[in-house]
Design a protein around this motif. Structure first.
Motif, PDB file in Angstrom:
ATOM      1  N   LEU A 132      71.277  30.836  32.239  1.00 48.06           N
ATOM      2  CA  LEU A 132      70.742  31.396  30.995  1.00 48.06           C
ATOM      3  C   LEU A 132      69.671  32.423  31.377  1.00 48.06           C
ATOM      4  O   LEU A 132      68.511  32.095  31.598  1.00 48.06           O
ATOM      5  CB  LEU A 132      70.160  30.287  30.115  1.00 48.06           C
ATOM      6  CG  LEU A 132      71.186  29.250  29.635  1.00 48.06           C
ATOM      7  CD1 LEU A 132      70.501  28.071  28.956  1.00 48.06           C
ATOM      8  CD2 LEU A 132      72.183  29.902  28.682  1.00 48.06           C
ATOM      9  N   ALA A 133      70.083  33.672  31.457  1.00 48.72           N
ATOM     10  CA  ALA A 133      69.201  34.717  31.985  1.00 48.72           C
ATOM     11  C   ALA A 133      68.461  35.475  30.897  1.00 48.72           C
ATOM     12  O   ALA A 133      67.903  36.549  31.145  1.00 48.72           O
ATOM     13  CB  ALA A 133      70.006  35.694  32.843  1.00 48.72           C
ATOM     14  N   GLY A 134      68.463  34.944  29.660  1.00 57.28           N
ATOM     15  CA  GLY A 134      67.773  35.638  28.579  1.00 57.28           C
ATOM     16  C   GLY A 134      66.273  35.707  28.832  1.00 57.28           C
ATOM     17  O   GLY A 134      65.655  36.769  28.682  1.00 57.28           O
ATOM     18  N   ALA A 135      65.687  34.590  29.197  1.00 59.58           N
ATOM     19  CA  ALA A 135      64.264  34.605  29.527  1.00 59.58           C
ATOM     20  C   ALA A 135      64.083  35.390  30.829  1.00 59.58           C
ATOM     21  O   ALA A 135      64.802  35.169  31.803  1.00 59.58           O
ATOM     22  CB  ALA A 135      63.751  33.173  29.677  1.00 59.58           C
ATOM     23  N   LYS A 136      63.117  36.318  30.832  1.00 57.27           N
ATOM     24  CA  LYS A 136      62.936  37.211  31.981  1.00 57.27           C
ATOM     25  C   LYS A 136      61.811  36.723  32.887  1.00 57.27           C
ATOM     26  O   LYS A 136      60.849  36.091  32.434  1.00 57.27           O
ATOM     27  CB  LYS A 136      62.633  38.635  31.497  1.00 57.27           C
ATOM     28  CG  LYS A 136      63.780  39.264  30.713  1.00 57.27           C
ATOM     29  CD  LYS A 136      64.997  39.461  31.621  1.00 57.27           C
ATOM     30  CE  LYS A 136      66.150  40.123  30.888  1.00 57.27           C
ATOM     31  NZ  LYS A 136      66.893  39.164  30.040  1.00 57.27           N
ATOM     32  N   ASP A 137      61.981  37.037  34.154  1.00 59.14           N
ATOM     33  CA  ASP A 137      60.973  36.680  35.144  1.00 59.14           C
ATOM     34  C   ASP A 137      60.099  37.898  35.376  1.00 59.14           C
ATOM     35  O   ASP A 137      60.512  38.865  36.038  1.00 59.14           O
ATOM     36  CB  ASP A 137      61.670  36.255  36.446  1.00 59.14           C
ATOM     37  CG  ASP A 137      60.681  35.716  37.468  1.00 59.14           C
ATOM     38  OD1 ASP A 137      59.450  35.897  37.270  1.00 59.14           O
ATOM     39  OD2 ASP A 137      61.121  35.113  38.441  1.00 59.14           O
ATOM     40  N   GLY A 138      58.924  37.885  34.794  1.00 61.46           N
ATOM     41  CA  GLY A 138      58.048  39.031  34.919  1.00 61.46           C
ATOM     42  C   GLY A 138      56.967  38.814  35.953  1.00 61.46           C
ATOM     43  O   GLY A 138      56.944  39.448  37.005  1.00 61.46           O
ATOM     44  N   ASP A 186      65.979  47.931  15.214  1.00 60.31           N
ATOM     45  CA  ASP A 186      65.906  48.961  14.170  1.00 60.31           C
ATOM     46  C   ASP A 186      64.547  49.656  14.141  1.00 60.31           C
ATOM     47  O   ASP A 186      64.432  50.811  13.732  1.00 60.31           O
ATOM     48  CB  ASP A 186      66.176  48.334  12.804  1.00 60.31           C
ATOM     49  CG  ASP A 186      67.620  47.841  12.672  1.00 60.31           C
ATOM     50  OD1 ASP A 186      68.463  48.250  13.511  1.00 60.31           O
ATOM     51  OD2 ASP A 186      67.898  47.035  11.758  1.00 60.31           O
ATOM     52  N   SER A 187      63.498  48.932  14.536  1.00 56.29           N
ATOM     53  CA  SER A 187      62.148  49.519  14.464  1.00 56.29           C
ATOM     54  C   SER A 187      61.791  50.299  15.723  1.00 56.29           C
ATOM     55  O   SER A 187      60.654  50.768  15.868  1.00 56.29           O
ATOM     56  CB  SER A 187      61.115  48.403  14.227  1.00 56.29           C
ATOM     57  OG  SER A 187      61.099  47.519  15.323  1.00 56.29           O
ATOM     58  N   GLY A 188      62.714  50.410  16.645  1.00 50.75           N
ATOM     59  CA  GLY A 188      62.444  51.172  17.862  1.00 50.75           C
ATOM     60  C   GLY A 188      61.505  50.471  18.801  1.00 50.75           C
ATOM     61  O   GLY A 188      60.751  51.109  19.551  1.00 50.75           O
ATOM     62  N   ALA A 189      61.540  49.124  18.802  1.00 50.63           N
ATOM     63  CA  ALA A 189      60.623  48.367  19.655  1.00 50.63           C
ATOM     64  C   ALA A 189      61.190  48.158  21.046  1.00 50.63           C
ATOM     65  O   ALA A 189      60.579  47.469  21.855  1.00 50.63           O
ATOM     66  CB  ALA A 189      60.321  47.013  19.008  1.00 50.63           C
ATOM     67  N   VAL A 190      62.351  48.730  21.339  1.00 47.42           N
ATOM     68  CA  VAL A 190      63.010  48.456  22.615  1.00 47.42           C
ATOM     69  C   VAL A 190      63.242  49.758  23.380  1.00 47.42           C
ATOM     70  O   VAL A 190      63.901  50.667  22.882  1.00 47.42           O
ATOM     71  CB  VAL A 190      64.365  47.755  22.379  1.00 47.42           C
ATOM     72  CG1 VAL A 190      65.033  47.450  23.729  1.00 47.42           C
ATOM     73  CG2 VAL A 190      64.191  46.483  21.561  1.00 47.42           C
ATOM     74  N   GLN A 191      62.672  49.833  24.575  1.00 47.87           N
ATOM     75  CA  GLN A 191      63.020  50.938  25.474  1.00 47.87           C
ATOM     76  C   GLN A 191      63.706  50.362  26.707  1.00 47.87           C
ATOM     77  O   GLN A 191      64.922  50.304  26.777  1.00 47.87           O
ATOM     78  CB  GLN A 191      61.767  51.734  25.835  1.00 47.87           C
ATOM     79  CG  GLN A 191      61.273  52.592  24.671  1.00 47.87           C
ATOM     80  CD  GLN A 191      60.231  53.601  25.082  1.00 47.87           C
ATOM     81  OE1 GLN A 191      60.389  54.284  26.106  1.00 47.87           O
ATOM     82  NE2 GLN A 191      59.163  53.712  24.297  1.00 47.87           N
ATOM     83  N   CYS A 192      62.951  49.879  27.671  1.00 42.88           N
ATOM     84  CA  CYS A 192      63.621  49.255  28.814  1.00 42.88           C
ATOM     85  C   CYS A 192      64.166  47.882  28.448  1.00 42.88           C
ATOM     86  O   CYS A 192      65.109  47.398  29.045  1.00 42.88           O
ATOM     87  CB  CYS A 192      62.674  49.157  30.007  1.00 42.88           C
ATOM     88  SG  CYS A 192      61.444  47.823  29.873  1.00 42.88           S
ATOM     89  N   GLY A 193      63.557  47.210  27.478  1.00 45.19           N
ATOM     90  CA  GLY A 193      64.046  45.934  26.981  1.00 45.19           C
ATOM     91  C   GLY A 193      63.652  44.722  27.787  1.00 45.19           C
ATOM     92  O   GLY A 193      64.043  43.600  27.431  1.00 45.19           O
ATOM     93  N   TYR A 194      62.879  44.935  28.848  1.00 48.78           N
ATOM     94  CA  TYR A 194      62.571  43.764  29.681  1.00 48.78           C
ATOM     95  C   TYR A 194      61.681  42.760  28.954  1.00 48.78           C
ATOM     96  O   TYR A 194      61.816  41.567  29.123  1.00 48.78           O
ATOM     97  CB  TYR A 194      61.904  44.225  30.998  1.00 48.78           C
ATOM     98  CG  TYR A 194      61.981  43.165  32.071  1.00 48.78           C
ATOM     99  CD1 TYR A 194      63.152  42.988  32.814  1.00 48.78           C
ATOM    100  CD2 TYR A 194      60.897  42.342  32.346  1.00 48.78           C
ATOM    101  CE1 TYR A 194      63.243  42.010  33.779  1.00 48.78           C
ATOM    102  CE2 TYR A 194      60.978  41.366  33.320  1.00 48.78           C
ATOM    103  CZ  TYR A 194      62.159  41.202  34.035  1.00 48.78           C
ATOM    104  OH  TYR A 194      62.234  40.245  34.991  1.00 48.78           O
ATOM    105  N   CYS A 195      60.804  43.254  28.124  1.00 49.89           N
ATOM    106  CA  CYS A 195      59.901  42.353  27.392  1.00 49.89           C
ATOM    107  C   CYS A 195      60.537  41.830  26.118  1.00 49.89           C
ATOM    108  O   CYS A 195      60.011  40.924  25.488  1.00 49.89           O
ATOM    109  CB  CYS A 195      58.602  43.091  27.045  1.00 49.89           C
ATOM    110  SG  CYS A 195      58.850  44.392  25.799  1.00 49.89           S
ATOM    111  N   THR A 196      61.687  42.410  25.708  1.00 55.69           N
ATOM    112  CA  THR A 196      62.232  42.143  24.372  1.00 55.69           C
ATOM    113  C   THR A 196      62.624  40.681  24.131  1.00 55.69           C
ATOM    114  O   THR A 196      62.315  40.144  23.059  1.00 55.69           O
ATOM    115  CB  THR A 196      63.429  43.081  24.109  1.00 55.69           C
ATOM    116  OG1 THR A 196      63.005  44.439  24.293  1.00 55.69           O
ATOM    117  CG2 THR A 196      63.943  42.909  22.691  1.00 55.69           C
TER     118      THR A 196
END
Ligand code: FES
Ligand code: FES
Length: 367
Positions: free
Chosen positions: A52-58, A112-122
């Protein structure tokens, strides 16, 4: 080295760290984990063991929020929670936000609100917004900023995420109001069904409790009369007429057999027979008690107390107190015979009057 350590799966490779096998319940599904080092984080187990790789390792130190998941409804950083300790908990990840496989309203609003660019934090942001709106259905901007302050975004910023929070909150509120309006309209269009039986029973209860007026000229009575069940009215009318007792004609002669005319109180709703004793049926016009001495409507009946010594209309009956020594009409004298018994158990016997003074009674002969 002890036998226990020699038997450890990692003994041959030199890895002697303690392991454990457990089951994680993730998004409602039981996921077994075998021989995992007890120090592995929930983030690691989710990503590396369960796929389950949805949660990211930052940052792996609880600073960025990219690994945000819910454990028993609480938003946590997966990198800081030992997975073995979450074995008995309910775990929700970003993969479980949408049950149907599409984007959830939160995920769609972020896009829709443009909150995603690289998406790593999304994924972490989506979990944080989801958690906020579960606890607070209409958060203010300050509350939204506080809720998202643990999720770092290095390329987009937070304006889009905050807008997404308000968008989802407003959409959910509008949907709830529409649902309530629809339920209200549906309830308003359904007329309450009152069974006829219930109305009739209510009337019967009121009548038994004495809360219905019994005056013939009362409007309320006429209204209540309409409520008498037709079945009860038909039963009352179908009852055979009551036997008419002979009119009261004064005290009968001594020794006369008295007809027992006691009648029990008729049932409620029984048509009243004027000549029969008992409570009249409901609706019978009320007649006040006549003044003393007023002749009764029924001729031949009681017509007031006659003066002392006045003979009764009924000849042969009591005609005043006879003089002492006058033999009674009823010859034979008192013999103790019971001629009649009334409804109260009183017994009536023949009486032969007090004999004249000085007359010797038969029993005196034996004295
Ligand atoms: Fe967990 Fe950064 S990876 S907080
Ligand atoms: Fe890139 Fe947030 S979108 S870090």
């Amino acid at each position: 080295m002890t036998d226990e350590l020699l038997n450890h799966p990692g003994a041959l490779t030199g890895d002697v760290r303690p392991t454990a096998s457990y089951t994680l319940r993730v998004n409602g599904v039981e996921r077994p984990v075998s021989d995992a080092w007890i120090g592995e984080s929930l983030l690691y187990v989710l990503r590396e063991r369960l796929g389950l790789a949805g949660a990211k390792d930052g940052c792996e130190q609880g600073e960025c929020g990219a690994c945000s998941v819910q454990v028993d409804g609480q938003l946590v950083n997966g990198c800081l929670v030992p997975a073995a300790l979450a074995a008995d908990s309910e775990i929700n990840t970003v993969e479980g936000l949408s049950g149907s496989g599409g984007a959830s309203d939160v995920q769609q609003a972020l896009a829709d609100s443009g909150a995603v660019q690289c998406g790593y934090c999304t994924p972490g942001l989506a979990m944080a917004v989801h958690d906020l709106l579960q606890r607070n259905h209409r958060p203010s901007e300050i509350e939204a900023r506080q809720a998202l302050c643990g999720n770092l975004c290095r390329c987009t910023g937070y304006r889009g995420a905050l807008a997404a929070v308000q968008t989802v909150a407003e959409a959910r509120e509008a949907a709830l109001e529409a649902e309530l309006d629809a339920a209200e309209q549906a309830a308003a269009t359904v007329e309450p069904v009152v069974p006829a039986q219930a109305t009739e029973q209510s009337f019967a209860d009121l009548a038994l409790a004495g809360e219905l007026p019994l005056y013939a000229d009362s409007e309320l009575w006429h209204e209540a009369d309409q409520l008498i069940p037709p079945q009860a009215q038909a039963q009352a009318q179908a009852q055979p007429p009551r036997p008419v007792e002979p009119a009261w004609s004064g005290t009968p002669a001594h020794g006369t057999a008295v007809p027992v005319g006691w009648e029990p109180t008729p049932a409620h709703g029984t048509a009243a027979d004027a000549a029969v004793y008992g409570t009249p049926a409901h609706g019978t016009p009320y007649l006040p008690t006549p003044p003393h001495g007023t002749p009764h409507q029924d001729p031949g009946v009681y017509e007031g107390t006659p003066p002392h010594g006045t003979p009764q209309q009924d000849p042969g009956v009591y005609e005043g107190t006879p003089p002492h020594g006058t033999p009674q009409q009823d010859a034979g004298g008192y013999d103790g015979t019971v001629y009649a018994t009334d409804g109260y158990g009183h017994q009536y016997t023949g009486y032969d009057a007090t004999p004249a003074h000085g007359i010797r009674l038969p029993e005196d002969e034996n004295a």
